[in-house]
Structures are given as structure tokens and as C-alpha cells.
Design an enzyme around this catalytic site. Structure first.
Site, PDB file in Angstrom:
ATOM      1  N   HIS A 156     -37.796 -65.681  56.372  1.00  0.00           N
ATOM      2  CA  HIS A 156     -39.225 -65.337  56.333  1.00  0.00           C
ATOM      3  C   HIS A 156     -39.453 -63.978  57.005  1.00  0.00           C
ATOM      4  CE1 HIS A 156     -43.642 -66.605  56.736  1.00  0.00           C
ATOM      5  NE2 HIS A 156     -43.561 -65.523  57.507  1.00  0.00           N
ATOM      6  N   GLU A 157     -38.824 -63.779  58.169  1.00  0.00           N
ATOM      7  CA  GLU A 157     -39.029 -62.523  58.903  1.00  0.00           C
ATOM      8  C   GLU A 157     -38.339 -61.344  58.220  1.00  0.00           C
ATOM      9  OE1 GLU A 157     -41.345 -62.575  60.997  1.00  0.00           O
ATOM     10  OE2 GLU A 157     -41.425 -64.754  61.019  1.00  0.00           O
ATOM     11  N   HIS A 195     -40.445 -59.932  55.606  1.00  0.00           N
ATOM     12  CA  HIS A 195     -41.490 -59.020  56.093  1.00  0.00           C
ATOM     13  C   HIS A 195     -41.013 -57.577  56.142  1.00  0.00           C
ATOM     14  CE1 HIS A 195     -45.013 -61.356  57.007  1.00  0.00           C
ATOM     15  NE2 HIS A 195     -44.361 -62.211  57.773  1.00  0.00           N
ATOM     16  N   CYS A 200     -48.152 -68.082  57.964  1.00  0.00           N
ATOM     17  CA  CYS A 200     -47.834 -66.734  58.430  1.00  0.00           C
ATOM     18  C   CYS A 200     -48.980 -66.217  59.283  1.00  0.00           C
ATOM     19  CB  CYS A 200     -47.601 -65.815  57.233  1.00  0.00           C
ATOM     20  SG  CYS A 200     -47.208 -64.119  57.667  1.00  0.00           S
TER      21      CYS A 200
END
Length: 204
Positions: A174-175, A178, A131
Site C-alpha cells: 500500500h505504501e 503511494h 487510507c
């Protein structure tokens, strides 16, 4: 001046100095949805995020700006707590080293993305995940869904629903993590980092 005001200036190129690191509370906050129709500021921010990813994957620009290569970026990583993500996944060369017919398997800025359904089967990258907001290696399988259906809006305020699998599904999850205040290592089994449950897909 807000972080977004600085980032969207015409002459500004997002670089590693703009990316906040673990420990910053913005990375642990649930980001706010953007409003539609999109403001010019939110459209420009999305374009700047995509520009960063393209620069990071370009050897010349990447070295010039001192960038770590990335395939995804979420607005909270640049200290803007909004539900905006950019994804840029390049296609590999063929076995003979020829460039792919399509440069990218996914190239999109997603506004208010959400996972609306997912597979029962889990998946993880064999080499783990990294990351841009984490300056250390955290080893282990990051357990995610093997397949996801994602709804989002594009910069033209149009709604889309897409089905993703494999690496693209991993990147988008993954995004989206966030914008929900989740970091990749939260999904690693702390006691047994490389535990692979039955049926889990390990992506090389």
C-alpha cells in the site's frame, strides 16, 4: 518554505492538517528517489513520519492531536514527493488480553523501497483497505501479492532485503503504491469489487 522544511522543524508534530487528500496531484506523481548518503533533512522526515504513526496509535496522543490511526505513511501523503515510507504494525494482544512480547511486527522507515519479487498468489484484506489521504469508504477487495521481497535502505544508509507475507506485506505494498502515484482503490475491480479469483488469499 517547502513542505519538508515545515515538517522537520523541531517543534512540529505531523497531524491530519499536514496530510494531503485525494485530488492533490502529489498523490498521483511518481516520487523521486532519495540520494545517499541521506541528508539530515531526509532522516528527520522519516523520524517525524514514524512519530506520527506512534502518536496515531496512542489513544491519548491520537485524541489530543485529532489523528486517524494509521499503520503506514508515505512521504507523498505529506506533500513531499520522495521515496520514503514509514511502517508501524502493532502485534495484537493474546487471547487472554495480555500485551504481546514484541510491541510491533514491523517498525521501520524505508528509503527507496522496491519490490524485487513476489508470489503468483494474490491476497486481499477481507474488510478492504482505508487510507489517511482518502476521507471516504471504498469497499472491495484490494488485490495485492500474498508475499513480496522488498529491498530498501535504512536511515544508516544500509541496504536490506526482507521477505514479507500476510498483513505486513499488504501494508508495505500500500505504501509503495503511494510513492508510485497509485491509490488503493485503483486495485479494486470496479465491476465486481468483491471478486475473489481462484486461489486468492483473503486475510481476516
Amino acid at each position: 518554505m517547502s513542505a519538508q522544511d515545515k515538517l522537520i522543524k523541531a517543534q512540529h508534530l505531523i497531524d491530519m492538517n499536514d496530510i494531503i487528500r485525494e485530488g492533490n496531484p502529489t498523490l498521483r506523481a511518481v516520487a523521486k528517489e532519495v540520494e545517499f548518503p541521506l541528508s539530515d533533512d531526509d532522516i528527520i522526515l522519516g523520524e517525524k513520519m514514524m512519530q506520527f504513526l506512534k502518536h496515531s496509535q496512542d489513544p491519548v496522543m491520537g485524541e489530543k492531536l485529532g489523528l486517524r490511526a494509521g499503520v503506514g505513511l508515505a512521504a507523498p501523503q505529506i506533500d513531499v514527493s520522495k521515496r520514503i515510507i514509514a511502517v508501524l504494525v502493532p502485534n495484537p494482544e493474546d487471547s487472554e488480553g495480555n500485551p504481546p512480547k514484541e510491541a510491533y511486527s514491523m517498525e521501520e522507515v524505508l528509503y527507496n523501497p522496491k519490490i524485487v519479487s513476489h508470489s503468483v498468489q494474490d491476497a486481499a484484506l477481507a474488510d478492504g483497505e482505508g487510507c489517511l489521504s482518502v476521507d471516504r469508504v471504498v469497499e472491495g477487495y484490494v488485490v495485492r501479492h500474498a508475499r513480496v521481497t522488498v529491498e530498501y535502505y535504512d536511515k544508516h544508509n544500509e541496504k536490506h532485503r526482507i521477505k514479507l507475507k500476510g498483513y505486513n506485506a499488504i501494508v508495505v505494498q500500500h505504501e509503495i503504491d503511494h510513492i508510485n502515484g497509485v491509490l488503493f482503490y485503483d486495485r479494486i475491480n470496479a465491476k465486481n469489487p468483491f471478486e475473489a479469483k481462484e486461489g486468492m488469499l483473503i486475510l481476516e
